[in-house]
Scaffold this motif. Structure first.
Motif, PDB file in Angstrom:
ATOM      1  N   VAL A 126      54.769 -23.610  -0.065  1.00  0.00           N
ATOM      2  CA  VAL A 126      55.592 -24.446  -0.838  1.00  0.00           C
ATOM      3  C   VAL A 126      55.153 -25.835  -1.101  1.00  0.00           C
ATOM      4  O   VAL A 126      55.244 -26.291  -2.003  1.00  0.00           O
ATOM      5  N   ALA A 127      54.840 -26.610   0.219  1.00  0.00           N
ATOM      6  CA  ALA A 127      54.464 -27.682   0.147  1.00  0.00           C
ATOM      7  C   ALA A 127      53.434 -27.899   1.118  1.00  0.00           C
ATOM      8  O   ALA A 127      53.410 -28.138   2.286  1.00  0.00           O
ATOM      9  N   PRO A 128      51.812 -27.413   0.571  1.00  0.00           N
ATOM     10  CA  PRO A 128      50.920 -27.315   1.545  1.00  0.00           C
ATOM     11  C   PRO A 128      50.514 -28.583   2.532  1.00  0.00           C
ATOM     12  O   PRO A 128      50.683 -29.651   2.059  1.00  0.00           O
ATOM     13  N   ALA A 129      49.881 -28.181   3.620  1.00  0.00           N
ATOM     14  CA  ALA A 129      49.216 -29.158   4.158  1.00  0.00           C
ATOM     15  C   ALA A 129      47.935 -29.838   3.822  1.00  0.00           C
ATOM     16  O   ALA A 129      47.461 -29.238   2.939  1.00  0.00           O
ATOM     17  N   ASP A 130      47.763 -31.173   4.423  1.00  0.00           N
ATOM     18  CA  ASP A 130      46.712 -31.829   3.764  1.00  0.00           C
ATOM     19  C   ASP A 130      45.001 -31.360   4.408  1.00  0.00           C
ATOM     20  O   ASP A 130      44.502 -31.363   3.795  1.00  0.00           O
ATOM     21  N   SER A 131      45.431 -31.032   5.672  1.00  0.00           N
ATOM     22  CA  SER A 131      44.323 -30.731   6.517  1.00  0.00           C
ATOM     23  C   SER A 131      44.641 -29.711   7.587  1.00  0.00           C
ATOM     24  O   SER A 131      45.691 -29.470   7.845  1.00  0.00           O
ATOM     25  N   GLY A 132      43.647 -29.294   8.147  1.00  0.00           N
ATOM     26  CA  GLY A 132      44.096 -28.369   9.404  1.00  0.00           C
ATOM     27  C   GLY A 132      43.444 -26.965   8.978  1.00  0.00           C
ATOM     28  O   GLY A 132      43.015 -26.632   7.640  1.00  0.00           O
ATOM     29  N   GLY A 133      43.524 -26.043   9.812  1.00  0.00           N
ATOM     30  CA  GLY A 133      43.008 -24.543   9.460  1.00  0.00           C
ATOM     31  C   GLY A 133      44.272 -23.429   9.848  1.00  0.00           C
ATOM     32  O   GLY A 133      45.190 -23.776  10.726  1.00  0.00           O
ATOM     33  N   ILE A 134      44.319 -22.471   9.095  1.00  0.00           N
ATOM     34  CA  ILE A 134      45.144 -21.199   9.171  1.00  0.00           C
ATOM     35  C   ILE A 134      44.339 -20.035   9.137  1.00  0.00           C
ATOM     36  O   ILE A 134      43.478 -19.999   8.330  1.00  0.00           O
TER      37      ILE A 134
END
Length: 511
Positions: A316-324
């Motif tokens: 809905v409001a995605p992250a700017d960085s990092g991993g999933i």
């Protein structure tokens, strides 16, 4: 009764009130008496008649039989403006704020309506409005400065809007304030502040009717309790005279356990891995692993980043960085469609505005996430398959309805929530994110939802439970992550953890 008042008669009496709707006898001869300067807790399952009673007292609906007596004056019915003029103010569960007006205008709204016979003055006395708003906002722990007063309601988070709605009741200097689920979106710190606000209102001789499903809050506030079931009053008296178990049994007509729903689970493979996930200004470097069949709780105060984390994992409001990673494979979640494609279901905190299509049928709400797979080769929805899916969902989740074609807004809060959960079960999820799944839900429906959660986890679904309801987390989770200032501050095994210890950690400033 408040000893400061010179009158011995009750402020408000409800006498022999009946209310019927098509096929439903919602209120059956309800008689109540409300003294000045007292707090009353109105308890009962959804559908017991609480909302109907509130609407009759506030003038939103007339009774079929019976009357209201306000300061000795009988009324066969009240219009909303007459209720306001009599000093009756209601903070509804949906807040009833105007999103396109600013904070100060919303706070002063009911006062303006009452003073000008239902019309707003062509021009506000801005100076007087600002002074009134500042006092009321500060009374609920919000800023009274000009910048905050000028903020549009639609720009505020749900919890802040809840406090603004309460400030509006305070600004009107009401004699009788009805609060319908006022803490649904508040964290524990804000709830503690509200308890202090209620104590001040009581000291000023204001009567408060407090509607809540959260028994711990009711005990902390103190006062009287009124229990309703099937449209009738079944018990009343000092709340301290009843145990939680007794109140639950009075509300539901059956015994509900307060023990853990969760039986110990064995460690399974990781289904969802989050690594150093960051969204600027909201959360940073969040890392955790969710195992298959695990229920992992996430809690924290309003500014902890827990709500924003839930929305990021749902696309809905995605992250700017990092991993999933899902089942060991990296994935990108930029939109809700991405989450659905990867079979990640999301039940939002605000089911009325973010989750459900209220005027659509139960069937349509259930099949929403599955529409593309239900289309035939001509692009038309296969009505038979859609109906079978909806019927199976209603049966599996114990949704109380005689007809899946009824609008979802006709259901109680607990049944609405189960419709929303059922929508995502239709996609056969690997991960289910439940954001405040029992907000505004009665104790009986909570019990059903908790048992559904346990059943889903045993089927192998990884569940992320975002909640500030500490008993809910302790009863249902394997582990609990606590977020503070946008980071995961600590992790707990839920089994054997005491609520007092978790509460103390929650309010501790150290991250």
């Amino acid at each position: 009764m408040n000893q400061q008042t010179s009158s011995s008669e009750p402020l408000l009496q409800v006498v022999g009130v009946h209310k019927r709707f098509t096929g439903v006898h919602a209120l059956r001869g309800v008689t109540l008496s409300f003294e000045r300067g007292q707090i009353y807790h109105l308890l009962g399952e959804n559908g017991c008649g609480k909302s109907t009673l509130i609407k009759i007292i506030s003038g939103a609906q007339p009774p079929d039989e019976g009357e209201l007596i306000i300061e000795g004056k009988p009324h066969a019915r009240l219009a909303p403006l007459e209720a306001l003029a009599a000093g009756i103010e209601t903070v509804y569960q949906d807040l009833s704020l105007l999103p396109n007006l600013n904070v100060a205008e919303n706070v002063a709204l009911t006062t303006e309506l009452a003073e000008h016979g239902g019309r707003l003055a062509r021009t506000f006395d801005r100076r007087a409005l600002a002074q009134t708003a500042a006092r009321a906002l500060q009374a609920v722990g919000l800023s009274g400065d000009a910048d905050f007063q000028a903020t549009l309601i639609e720009q505020l988070p749900l919890a802040t809007r809840q406090l603004v709605a309460i400030a509006r009741a305070i600004a009107s200097e009401a004699k009788f304030v009805i609060m319908d689920e006022p803490t649904t979106s508040l964290t524990q710190k804000e709830v503690d502040n509200l308890i202090a606000v209620l104590a001040n209102l009581r000291a000023q001789g204001v009567t408060v009717l407090f509607v809540s499903h959260k028994l711990d809050e009711c005990y902390a506030i103190g006062g009287e309790v009124i229990v309703m079931r099937d449209g009738q009053k079944v018990a009343s008296g000092p709340i301290a005279d009843y145990t939680k178990s007794q109140l639950s049994e009075l509300m539901t007509g059956r015994h509900l356990s307060s023990e853990r729903y969760r039986a110990g689970t064995t460690q399974a493979e990781v289904v969802l891995a989050v690594r150093e996930l960051t969204r600027a200004g909201q959360f940073r470097d969040v890392s955790f692993a969710l195992h298959r069949g695990e229920i992992l709780g996430v809690t924290g105060l309003l500014d902890s980043g827990r709500n924003e984390l839930a929305r990021a994992l749902a696309g809905v409001a995605p992250a700017d960085s990092g991993g999933i990673a899902l089942d060991g494979q990296p994935i990108v979640l930029r939109t809700p469609a991405d989450a659905k494609r990867h079979r990640i279901g999301y039940v939002p905190e605000d089911r009325l505005n973010e989750g459900l299509f209220l005027d659509k049928s139960i069937r349509d709400n259930v099949i929403t996430a599955m529409i593309s797979s239900l289309r035939d080769r001509f692009g038309q929805i296969d009505r038979k398959r859609a109906r079978e899916l909806a019927v199976d969902t209603v049966k599996e989740l114990q949704i109380a309805t005689p007809d899946i074609d009824k609008p979802v807004q006709s259901l109680s809060g607990g049944n609405q929530q189960r419709v929303l959960i059922g929508r995502w079960l239709a996609i056969d999820p690997r991960v289910l994110i439940l954001h405040g799944p029992t907000v505004g839900v009665d104790v009986g429906s909570k019990d059903i939802i908790y048992r559904i959660m346990q059943r889903l986890s045993l089927s192998g679904i990884g569940i992320l439970l975002i909640s500030d309801d500490l008993p809910e987390l302790l009863q249902n989770c394997d582990r609990i992550l606590m977020m503070k200032k946008g980071r995961v501050a600590s992790e707990y095994r839920a089994e054997g953890l005491k609520e007092a210890a978790l509460y103390h950690a929650l309010l501790s400033e150290a991250a």
